[in-house]
Design an enzyme around this catalytic site. Sequence first.
Site, PDB file in Angstrom:
ATOM      1  N   CYS A   2       0.829  -1.204   0.000  1.00  0.00           N
ATOM      2  CA  CYS A   2       0.000   0.000   0.000  1.00  0.00           C
ATOM      3  C   CYS A   2       0.869   1.263   0.000  1.00  0.00           C
ATOM      4  O   CYS A   2       2.041   1.228   0.298  1.00  0.00           O
ATOM      5  CB  CYS A   2      -0.942   0.076   1.186  1.00  0.00           C
ATOM      6  SG  CYS A   2      -1.819  -1.457   1.469  1.00  0.00           S
ATOM      7  N   ARG A  27       2.588   0.727  -5.547  1.00  0.00           N
ATOM      8  CA  ARG A  27       2.564  -0.050  -4.304  1.00  0.00           C
ATOM      9  C   ARG A  27       1.277  -0.840  -4.131  1.00  0.00           C
ATOM     10  O   ARG A  27       1.045  -1.477  -3.119  1.00  0.00           O
ATOM     11  CB  ARG A  27       2.751   0.872  -3.110  1.00  0.00           C
ATOM     12  CG  ARG A  27       4.108   1.549  -3.111  1.00  0.00           C
ATOM     13  CD  ARG A  27       4.295   2.361  -1.880  1.00  0.00           C
ATOM     14  NE  ARG A  27       4.635   1.543  -0.760  1.00  0.00           N
ATOM     15  CZ  ARG A  27       5.826   1.515  -0.181  1.00  0.00           C
ATOM     16  NH1 ARG A  27       6.782   2.264  -0.650  1.00  0.00           N
ATOM     17  NH2 ARG A  27       6.060   0.747   0.848  1.00  0.00           N
ATOM     18  N   TRP A  75      -2.996  -2.558  -1.606  1.00  0.00           N
ATOM     19  CA  TRP A  75      -2.723  -3.893  -2.138  1.00  0.00           C
ATOM     20  C   TRP A  75      -3.214  -4.842  -1.056  1.00  0.00           C
ATOM     21  O   TRP A  75      -2.676  -4.872   0.047  1.00  0.00           O
ATOM     22  CB  TRP A  75      -1.226  -4.079  -2.393  1.00  0.00           C
ATOM     23  CG  TRP A  75      -0.901  -5.357  -3.097  1.00  0.00           C
ATOM     24  CD1 TRP A  75      -0.990  -5.598  -4.437  1.00  0.00           C
ATOM     25  CD2 TRP A  75      -0.433  -6.576  -2.510  1.00  0.00           C
ATOM     26  NE1 TRP A  75      -0.604  -6.884  -4.712  1.00  0.00           N
ATOM     27  CE2 TRP A  75      -0.261  -7.516  -3.547  1.00  0.00           C
ATOM     28  CE3 TRP A  75      -0.145  -6.965  -1.208  1.00  0.00           C
ATOM     29  CZ2 TRP A  75       0.186  -8.810  -3.330  1.00  0.00           C
ATOM     30  CZ3 TRP A  75       0.300  -8.256  -0.984  1.00  0.00           C
ATOM     31  CH2 TRP A  75       0.454  -9.165  -2.046  1.00  0.00           C
ATOM     32  N   ASN A  99      -0.058   1.653   6.186  1.00  0.00           N
ATOM     33  CA  ASN A  99       0.704   0.814   5.266  1.00  0.00           C
ATOM     34  C   ASN A  99       1.398  -0.232   6.126  1.00  0.00           C
ATOM     35  O   ASN A  99       2.145   0.118   7.026  1.00  0.00           O
ATOM     36  CB  ASN A  99       1.729   1.706   4.549  1.00  0.00           C
ATOM     37  CG  ASN A  99       2.739   0.902   3.775  1.00  0.00           C
ATOM     38  OD1 ASN A  99       2.442  -0.201   3.323  1.00  0.00           O
ATOM     39  ND2 ASN A  99       3.929   1.442   3.607  1.00  0.00           N
ATOM     40  N   GLY A 100       1.101  -1.512   5.895  1.00  0.00           N
ATOM     41  CA  GLY A 100       1.740  -2.553   6.690  1.00  0.00           C
ATOM     42  C   GLY A 100       0.722  -3.537   7.226  1.00  0.00           C
ATOM     43  O   GLY A 100      -0.395  -3.621   6.713  1.00  0.00           O
ATOM     44  N   GLU A 473      14.861 -15.343 -15.135  1.00  0.00           N
ATOM     45  CA  GLU A 473      14.396 -13.952 -15.198  1.00  0.00           C
ATOM     46  C   GLU A 473      13.509 -13.735 -16.436  1.00  0.00           C
ATOM     47  O   GLU A 473      12.482 -13.055 -16.361  1.00  0.00           O
ATOM     48  CB  GLU A 473      15.615 -13.008 -15.196  1.00  0.00           C
ATOM     49  CG  GLU A 473      15.305 -11.529 -15.374  1.00  0.00           C
ATOM     50  CD  GLU A 473      14.349 -10.946 -14.355  1.00  0.00           C
ATOM     51  OE1 GLU A 473      14.049 -11.587 -13.338  1.00  0.00           O
ATOM     52  OE2 GLU A 473      13.838  -9.831 -14.614  1.00  0.00           O
ATOM     53  N   LYS A 477       9.664 -12.423 -16.167  1.00  0.00           N
ATOM     54  CA  LYS A 477       9.208 -11.219 -16.873  1.00  0.00           C
ATOM     55  C   LYS A 477       7.964 -11.532 -17.694  1.00  0.00           C
ATOM     56  O   LYS A 477       6.972 -10.812 -17.672  1.00  0.00           O
ATOM     57  CB  LYS A 477      10.322 -10.748 -17.784  1.00  0.00           C
ATOM     58  CG  LYS A 477      10.890  -9.453 -17.834  1.00  0.00           C
ATOM     59  CD  LYS A 477      11.053  -8.457 -16.778  1.00  0.00           C
ATOM     60  CE  LYS A 477      10.638  -8.717 -15.397  1.00  0.00           C
ATOM     61  NZ  LYS A 477      11.567  -8.384 -14.359  1.00  0.00           N
ATOM     62  N   GLU A 480       4.795 -12.358 -15.413  1.00  0.00           N
ATOM     63  CA  GLU A 480       4.221 -11.293 -14.591  1.00  0.00           C
ATOM     64  C   GLU A 480       3.485 -10.242 -15.414  1.00  0.00           C
ATOM     65  O   GLU A 480       2.514  -9.669 -14.934  1.00  0.00           O
ATOM     66  CB  GLU A 480       5.260 -10.656 -13.663  1.00  0.00           C
ATOM     67  CG  GLU A 480       6.304  -9.818 -14.334  1.00  0.00           C
ATOM     68  CD  GLU A 480       7.289  -9.203 -13.350  1.00  0.00           C
ATOM     69  OE1 GLU A 480       6.898  -8.839 -12.247  1.00  0.00           O
ATOM     70  OE2 GLU A 480       8.463  -9.080 -13.725  1.00  0.00           O
ATOM     71  N   HIS A 496      15.330 -34.729 -16.973  1.00  0.00           N
ATOM     72  CA  HIS A 496      15.049 -35.321 -15.661  1.00  0.00           C
ATOM     73  C   HIS A 496      13.600 -35.081 -15.240  1.00  0.00           C
ATOM     74  O   HIS A 496      13.265 -35.200 -14.061  1.00  0.00           O
ATOM     75  CB  HIS A 496      16.016 -34.767 -14.607  1.00  0.00           C
ATOM     76  CG  HIS A 496      17.439 -35.094 -14.914  1.00  0.00           C
ATOM     77  ND1 HIS A 496      17.929 -36.383 -14.906  1.00  0.00           N
ATOM     78  CD2 HIS A 496      18.474 -34.297 -15.316  1.00  0.00           C
ATOM     79  CE1 HIS A 496      19.203 -36.367 -15.248  1.00  0.00           C
ATOM     80  NE2 HIS A 496      19.555 -35.119 -15.520  1.00  0.00           N
ATOM     81  N   LYS A 595       4.732  -2.789  -6.949  1.00  0.00           N
ATOM     82  CA  LYS A 595       6.166  -2.556  -7.197  1.00  0.00           C
ATOM     83  C   LYS A 595       7.002  -2.835  -5.954  1.00  0.00           C
ATOM     84  O   LYS A 595       8.079  -3.385  -6.029  1.00  0.00           O
ATOM     85  CB  LYS A 595       6.349  -1.104  -7.640  1.00  0.00           C
ATOM     86  CG  LYS A 595       7.768  -0.707  -7.957  1.00  0.00           C
ATOM     87  CD  LYS A 595       8.159  -1.178  -9.321  1.00  0.00           C
ATOM     88  CE  LYS A 595       9.622  -0.947  -9.612  1.00  0.00           C
ATOM     89  NZ  LYS A 595      10.111  -1.908 -10.607  1.00  0.00           N
TER      90      LYS A 595
HETATM   91  C1  F6R Z   1       9.803  -8.492 -10.918  1.00  0.00           C
HETATM   92  C2  F6R Z   1      10.097  -7.664  -9.758  1.00  0.00           C
HETATM   93  C3  F6R Z   1      10.098  -8.308  -8.416  1.00  0.00           C
HETATM   94  C4  F6R Z   1      11.140  -7.640  -7.511  1.00  0.00           C
HETATM   95  C5  F6R Z   1      11.041  -8.203  -6.092  1.00  0.00           C
HETATM   96  C6  F6R Z   1      12.098  -7.598  -5.182  1.00  0.00           C
HETATM   97  O1  F6R Z   1       9.894  -7.756 -12.100  1.00  0.00           O
HETATM   98  O2  F6R Z   1      10.314  -6.492  -9.868  1.00  0.00           O
HETATM   99  O3  F6R Z   1      10.312  -9.678  -8.495  1.00  0.00           O
HETATM  100  O4  F6R Z   1      12.414  -7.861  -8.022  1.00  0.00           O
HETATM  101  O5  F6R Z   1       9.772  -7.941  -5.585  1.00  0.00           O
HETATM  102  O6  F6R Z   1      11.977  -6.201  -5.141  1.00  0.00           O
HETATM  103  P1  F6R Z   1      13.163  -5.306  -4.640  1.00  0.00           P
HETATM  104  O7  F6R Z   1      14.273  -5.392  -5.632  1.00  0.00           O
HETATM  105  O8  F6R Z   1      12.590  -3.925  -4.534  1.00  0.00           O
HETATM  106  O9  F6R Z   1      13.596  -5.854  -3.308  1.00  0.00           O
END
Ligand code: F6R
Length: 600
Positions: A2, A27, A75, A99-100, A473, A477, A480, A496, A595
């Site tokens: 949030c 957020r 969120w 927030n939390g 990765e 990408k 998500e 395997h 994010k």
């Molecule tokens: C995926 C992504 C997330 C972050 C993860 C850690 O594109 O951005 O997987 O990498 O939530 O976030 P940070 O780097 O802010 O600790």
Amino acid sequence: MCGIVGIINSNSLKNEAIDILKKLEYRGYDSAGISLFEKNRIKTIKSVGKISELEKKSKNLLDKNFTGIIGHTRWATHGIVNRNNAHPFSDENLTLVCNGIIENYMEIQKRYVDIPNNIQSDVEVSFYFLSYLLNKYKSPDEAIKTFLKIIKGNYAFVIYIKKNNSFYLLKNGSPISISHKDKSFYACSDSSILSFYHNRIYHLKDGDILKIDNDVVKRLNNNNKIIFEENSVSQNPYDKGKFQHYMLKEIYEQPKVLKETQQRYNSEFFLDFANKFQKLFDVNKLILVGCGTAYHACMIGEYYFNKFTNLDVSSELASELRYKNINTKQKTLYIFVSQSGETMDTLMALKYIKKYNKTSVIITNSLQSSMVREADVTIPTYALKEVGVASTKAFTCQVLSLANLSLEVAKMNKTISNSDYKKNLKILNTLPDKLKKLIKDFSPTAKYLAKKMSLVNSCYFLGRNISYPIALEGSLKLKEISYMHSEGFPGGEMKHGPIALIDKNTMTVCIAPNNELYEKSLSNAQEIIARNGKIIILSSAKRTKKGNTEMSVPSLPKENFIDTPFIYSIPLQLISYYFALNEGTDIDQPRNLAKSVTVE
Ligand code: F6R
């Protein structure tokens, strides 16, 4: 998770709060709300969905007689996504946003307050609890202090109490900062947003209770002075320019931010490395820690350290490290990687190893973050603010940071020859230009490959050695932002088990740099073709023939070990982006994500 905001004394309370909430949408964007207040009344508006819904709903609300506003973008953690669970929680006397997570909300509900059983939200319980305390204590300050003593968890609150017409900020674990100019005060869970409004900022510390009363801000929990620091605005990351999405803009920004990061490393951070950090690296074990994309950067770092140094190195998911025993006898250095510096799992892992007196480094893009305050040493990345939820430029800057770090440690410990050190550093210095050309040249191919992917239901990514975390990765990408089912595997593991998944409805992307493992990667591709699976091979090798099978290979620039993660990750970012674009998903704010993940 949030995002929260509070403003007192601005000419444009509602517009400013909505503007900040839009910047905070990264957020979470399940629901949103605002409460306007003045000494005789509180007016609250909430809506489900993005801030644009709240904006529509509050269009006709005039703010001119109000003195302040609080706002929230959610969120969902406790309680489903609906209007009732949206913040602020308010009545005619009190309004608050948080927030939390309040961990002991069930106990509070049982012991202190009579609350309807259908309440699902920990923060709504906290709201009822504070109302109860405000009735019990004459002084709102006493009620707030008692509230803080009893609630447990990681949180930041912004609260308005009508009884004494006062505004409170509380912090434990989750970030909250306040900025001011003259009589106007802005509070926000993301301090970088405040720098667009004021250049004097104070970051609350855990346990802080700040009260703003009659335009004066003071601390309730102790008499320590509140010192506002200078904060300067550098650029506006919220301007998309010519790009349709932040993600594409941020993919294109990579050469620039990698150049800036490398230049600053050469001239500042890694200069005279041995003198500065010999003691820090006097260890026999290195553990790299992160979540999601940052964890993939850690895994790439593990391959770098393994190649260039003789240190015993491993990577750990932050969310798992906390449940593991810590070897107290071993001399271990922990390197945490986090774009935001606020991810709760990573922050908690950092706090956990600190209990065992372990030394820590944080590689982060957010110099004012909680992790910077906890770690012994900070290595900054200079990716500038990343707005798109899917990490792109922050990731490649993290990888660059780990590449430099491994080279410097190798040089200091004499596990790399001087000429190899120089050669690799040169590759990193010239990388931005190579990537600029790569992005331009590869974009049409990415669009073409993205179309091919619409023919399948699942997509797998294969890589060996340093290409393995690149495969993970690439898969993250894709899933998500496009919601396509996807997994990444080490190429050698296919036979395997995972090869059972292959049929004509699957696409497999083989990451096959033109190195000693190239032939093995091609064999993987052939095994998939033999089972009717569709294949994309990413390689710097021009054209490939294996047995009778001609395989199409979009050609990439010739890679070296150290620049392989950049040369192969960026094409994967582009393919995911264009595939998601065709699918019509919300690329910058994909469903169910946020994010900055500030809950465990
Ligand atoms: C995926 C992504 C997330 C972050 C993860 C850690 O594109 O951005 O997987 O990498 O939530 O976030 P940070 O780097 O802010 O600790």
